[in-house]
Enzyme design. Structure first.
Site, PDB file in Angstrom:
ATOM      1  N   GLU A 293       0.847  -1.189   0.000  1.00  0.00           N
ATOM      2  CA  GLU A 293       0.000   0.000   0.000  1.00  0.00           C
ATOM      3  C   GLU A 293       0.888   1.247   0.000  1.00  0.00           C
ATOM      4  O   GLU A 293       1.965   1.260   0.597  1.00  0.00           O
ATOM      5  CB  GLU A 293      -0.890  -0.001   1.244  1.00  0.00           C
ATOM      6  CG  GLU A 293      -1.903   1.144   1.273  1.00  0.00           C
ATOM      7  CD  GLU A 293      -2.764   1.157   2.524  1.00  0.00           C
ATOM      8  OE1 GLU A 293      -3.891   1.671   2.460  1.00  0.00           O
ATOM      9  OE2 GLU A 293      -2.302   0.667   3.584  1.00  0.00           O
TER      10      GLU A 293
ATOM     11  N   LYS B 247     -10.046   0.514  -2.103  1.00  0.00           N
ATOM     12  CA  LYS B 247     -10.094   0.167  -0.680  1.00  0.00           C
ATOM     13  C   LYS B 247     -11.408   0.605  -0.046  1.00  0.00           C
ATOM     14  O   LYS B 247     -11.790   1.772  -0.123  1.00  0.00           O
ATOM     15  CB  LYS B 247      -8.913   0.819   0.038  1.00  0.00           C
ATOM     16  CG  LYS B 247      -8.793   0.468   1.520  1.00  0.00           C
ATOM     17  CD  LYS B 247      -7.587   1.172   2.121  1.00  0.00           C
ATOM     18  CE  LYS B 247      -7.410   0.834   3.592  1.00  0.00           C
ATOM     19  NZ  LYS B 247      -6.249   1.553   4.174  1.00  0.00           N
TER      20      LYS B 247
ATOM     21  N   CYS C 242      -4.825  -3.497   3.662  1.00  0.00           N
ATOM     22  CA  CYS C 242      -4.510  -3.000   4.998  1.00  0.00           C
ATOM     23  C   CYS C 242      -5.674  -3.124   5.998  1.00  0.00           C
ATOM     24  O   CYS C 242      -5.963  -4.218   6.480  1.00  0.00           O
ATOM     25  CB  CYS C 242      -4.022  -1.551   4.884  1.00  0.00           C
ATOM     26  SG  CYS C 242      -3.046  -0.981   6.311  1.00  0.00           S
TER      27      CYS C 242
END
Length: 266
Positions: free
Chosen positions: A42, A115, A155
Site C-alpha cells: 500500500e 479500498k 490494509c
C-alpha cells in the site's frame, strides 16, 4: 497449478521517482527469483509528508507515470503484478481513491479494487484518519489467475472478515498494507493467519516496513501464510522481497480433511 508468488516490502518516501526506481529493482528481484505473481505494498508510490501530498499526485485511470511503471514491469518480466495501491482521482476534488490495480503478464490492466475500509486510529500522539483524504470503495474485488481466484484487499480491510467471505472461495488472498508499528505489533500476524485459516487459502501480505521521512513507523513483516495458518516466509523490517510456493495439492488437502467451508451455515 503450482506457482511461486512474492511480496515486495518498501519504506516509501515522498519522492515518487525514487519509489518507482525502488519498485523496479525489487520487482525485478522477485521475478528473477522465479515469482510469477508479485504484489507491491500500500502507498508504495508515495508516502508523503502530509496526507494531502497523495492528492496532488493522483492519476487519472489508465494514464500517468505510476500506472505506466506497473504495466511495464508486468510486461517486461511476464508476471501478474498486483500494484499495491496508488492514488486515483475521485469525484471529490480534495480526495482520492486508494486503488489496487492488477496487470497480466502482457501488461494489460485486468482488475481494479478501491479500498473499502478506511483506517482511523488515535492513541497518544498517534492519530490517523484516512477518510479526510480518501473516498471509500464500494465493490469487492478479485480476479482469476492460472492457479485460481485471487481476492483483493488492503490494509485495514484485514479487520473485516465479512469482506473475505464475500470474495467466494479463493486460492490466494493478497493484503498490500502500511500497518502502523503500534497496531501491527499487536494484531498483524494473528489477523493474517486468521484470514488464511478461516478461508482455507494462502494469504500474501506486502507491507511498508520501517521509519519513513514523514516520521511514521510502519510494521513491515510482509509474509506468506498457508491454508493451515502457518507462516511460510516473512521479512520483518526494511525493503526487500519475501517469496514462496502455492501448493494446490496442499490447499485441496486442507479443505478435504477439514471441510469447514462446506460446513458453513450462515
Amino acid at each position: 497449478m503450482q506457482a511461486r508468488v512474492a511480496a515486495v516490502q518498501m519504506v516509501s518516501t515522498p519522492d515518487v521517482a525514487h519509489n518507482l526506481a525502488t519498485a523496479r529493482r525489487l520487482v525485478g528481484e522477485a521475478a528473477a527469483g522465479g515469482a510469477t505473481l508479485v504484489t507491491l505494498p500500500e502507498y508504495w508510490p508515495i508516502m508523503g509528508m502530509s496526507d494531502a501530498d497523495k492528492v496532488a499526485r493522483a492519476e487519472q485511470p489508465g494514464s500517468g507515470p505510476i500506472q505506466e511503471c506497473m504495466a511495464q514491469l508486468a510486461r517486461e518480466h511476464g508476471i501478474w503484478l498486483i500494484g499495491g495501491t496508488l492514488p486515483l482521482v475521485s469525484s471529490d476534488a480534495g480526495k482520492v481513491m486508494n486503488t489496487t490495480l492488477v496487470y497480466d503478464p502482457q501488461g494489460q490492466e485486468i482488475s481494479r479494487y478501491d479500498k473499502i475500509h478506511l483506517f482511523g486510529f488515535t492513541k497518544g500522539s498517534e492519530s490517523y484518519d484516512e477518510a479526510r483524504t480518501i473516498v471509500p470503495g464500494q465493490a469487492v474485488g478479485s480476479f482469476e489467475a492460472p492457479f485460481g481466484r485471487v481476492g483483493l484487499s488492503v490494509c485495514y480491510d484485514l479487520r473485516f472478515p465479512e469482506l473475505y467471505r464475500a470474495m467466494g472461495e479463493c486460492a490466494l488472498i493478497v493484503v498490500p498494507a502500511a500497518f502502523t508499528h503500534t497496531t501491527g505489533s499487536a494484531h498483524w500476524e494473528v489477523l493474517l493467519r486468521a484470514r488464511a485459516i478461516e478461508n482455507q487459502c494462502y494469504v500474501l501480505a506486502s507491507a511498508q516496513g520501517g521509519t519513513h521521512e514523514n516520521g511514521r513507523r510502519t510494521f513491515g513483516h510482509s509474509m506468506l501464510v498457508d491454508p493451515w495458518g502457518e507462516v511460510k516466509a516473512v521479512l520483518r523490517e526494511g525493503e526487500g522481497v519475501v517469496a514462496g510456493e502455492l501448493d494446490p495439492a496442499f490447499l485441496a488437502g486442507v479443505r478435504e480433511s477439514l471441510p469447514a467451508l462446506r460446513h458453513r451455515k450462515l
